[in-house]
Scaffold this motif. Sequence first.
Motif, mmCIF file in Angstrom:
data_model
loop_
_atom_site.group_PDB
_atom_site.id
_atom_site.type_symbol
_atom_site.label_atom_id
_atom_site.label_comp_id
_atom_site.label_asym_id
_atom_site.label_seq_id
_atom_site.Cartn_x
_atom_site.Cartn_y
_atom_site.Cartn_z
ATOM 1 N N GLY A 1 0.819 -1.211 0.000
ATOM 2 C CA GLY A 1 0.000 0.000 0.000
ATOM 3 C C GLY A 1 0.846 1.252 0.000
ATOM 4 O O GLY A 1 0.556 2.232 -0.708
ATOM 5 N N VAL A 2 1.924 1.253 0.779
ATOM 6 C CA VAL A 2 2.852 2.391 0.813
ATOM 7 C C VAL A 2 3.535 2.547 -0.543
ATOM 8 O O VAL A 2 3.697 3.667 -1.052
ATOM 9 N N LEU A 3 3.930 1.437 -1.133
ATOM 10 C CA LEU A 3 4.557 1.466 -2.455
ATOM 11 C C LEU A 3 3.612 2.079 -3.484
ATOM 12 O O LEU A 3 3.997 2.942 -4.279
ATOM 13 N N TYR A 4 2.360 1.643 -3.480
ATOM 14 C CA TYR A 4 1.385 2.163 -4.446
ATOM 15 C C TYR A 4 1.117 3.645 -4.198
ATOM 16 O O TYR A 4 0.954 4.427 -5.150
ATOM 17 N N ALA A 5 1.075 4.046 -2.942
ATOM 18 C CA ALA A 5 0.891 5.457 -2.609
ATOM 19 C C ALA A 5 2.052 6.284 -3.147
ATOM 20 O O ALA A 5 1.862 7.372 -3.715
ATOM 21 N N ALA A 6 3.278 5.780 -2.979
ATOM 22 C CA ALA A 6 4.466 6.481 -3.468
ATOM 23 C C ALA A 6 4.432 6.632 -4.982
ATOM 24 O O ALA A 6 4.796 7.682 -5.526
ATOM 25 N N ILE A 7 3.980 5.597 -5.672
ATOM 26 C CA ILE A 7 3.886 5.645 -7.134
ATOM 27 C C ILE A 7 2.859 6.693 -7.567
ATOM 28 O O ILE A 7 3.078 7.440 -8.524
ATOM 29 N N TYR B 1 4.699 3.392 -12.263
ATOM 30 C CA TYR B 1 3.328 3.004 -12.568
ATOM 31 C C TYR B 1 3.282 1.728 -13.407
ATOM 32 O O TYR B 1 2.347 0.931 -13.291
ATOM 33 N N ILE B 2 4.307 1.492 -14.247
ATOM 34 C CA ILE B 2 4.383 0.239 -15.002
ATOM 35 C C ILE B 2 4.630 -0.926 -14.048
ATOM 36 O O ILE B 2 4.005 -1.990 -14.144
ATOM 37 N N PHE B 3 5.540 -0.709 -13.104
ATOM 38 C CA PHE B 3 5.819 -1.739 -12.101
ATOM 39 C C PHE B 3 4.563 -2.046 -11.301
ATOM 40 O O PHE B 3 4.249 -3.219 -11.047
ATOM 41 N N GLY B 4 3.839 -0.988 -10.876
ATOM 42 C CA GLY B 4 2.638 -1.171 -10.064
ATOM 43 C C GLY B 4 1.572 -1.978 -10.783
ATOM 44 O O GLY B 4 0.990 -2.913 -10.217
ATOM 45 N N GLY C 1 -5.617 6.437 -13.777
ATOM 46 C CA GLY C 1 -6.378 5.486 -14.583
ATOM 47 C C GLY C 1 -5.607 4.210 -14.861
ATOM 48 O O GLY C 1 -6.159 3.106 -14.767
ATOM 49 N N LEU C 2 -4.319 4.343 -15.181
ATOM 50 C CA LEU C 2 -3.500 3.160 -15.452
ATOM 51 C C LEU C 2 -3.420 2.243 -14.233
ATOM 52 O O LEU C 2 -3.550 1.025 -14.352
ATOM 53 N N LEU C 3 -3.223 2.837 -13.058
ATOM 54 C CA LEU C 3 -3.095 2.044 -11.840
ATOM 55 C C LEU C 3 -4.418 1.393 -11.431
ATOM 56 O O LEU C 3 -4.433 0.451 -10.640
#
Length: 211
Positions: free
Chosen positions: A119-125, A139-142, A192-194
């Motif tokens: 969740g922290v990783l996604y927030a950072a992205i 965002y590609i990694f996510g 949108g991508l995420l």
Amino acid sequence: MYNLDPVTIAIIAANVIMSLKGFDDRLFFEKYKFNVGSIRRGEQIRMFSSGFLHVDTKHLLFNMITLFFFAHTVIRELGNINFITIYIASLVFGNLLSLYFHKDEFWYSAVGASGAVTGVLYAAILIEPSLRINFIPGYIFGVGYLLYSIYGMKNRIGNIGHDAHFGGAVGGYAVTLILVPSLFKTDLGHVGLLAIPIIILFVLYKRGKLN
């Protein structure tokens, strides 16, 4: 990006202390791990406590190193209180999704901070779209990570809580957007991508193709 903020130190310390206790005390580990049967009998504390236990040192180190790399980005942009909110919400949401998908598997158990850390990783992205992870755009990694999590959930790959990872990412994504609604204007494309893996999971679930 790699600063070790006091709140990050406190969370890492809590994980280390709880995990080391669990390594040495099997009764403690069993009492506080995520277990569907126990939670459904009313032991709701496990929804939170399991996020501070780990299977072994390798599991603990991986989660804490990942947290170390990305926590400061969130703290710098949103502050300590919002960071803690994202961390806890991601932890709980990850376990809620696990509970939902395994609700009839009373034996199912899990531990780890992976949901919260994801969740922290996604927030950072979301906050820093230019973020790169091993030279890959964040965002590609996510998106790739969550698509793999869906694949792992569907095929039950490895002894990994893919649903908790996915739920944690969704928690981090949703709470970050609630805290920073301006992202819908400034970075709608990345938002949108995420969201694509989340939509895919919902569609697969509605069609009964996750089993």
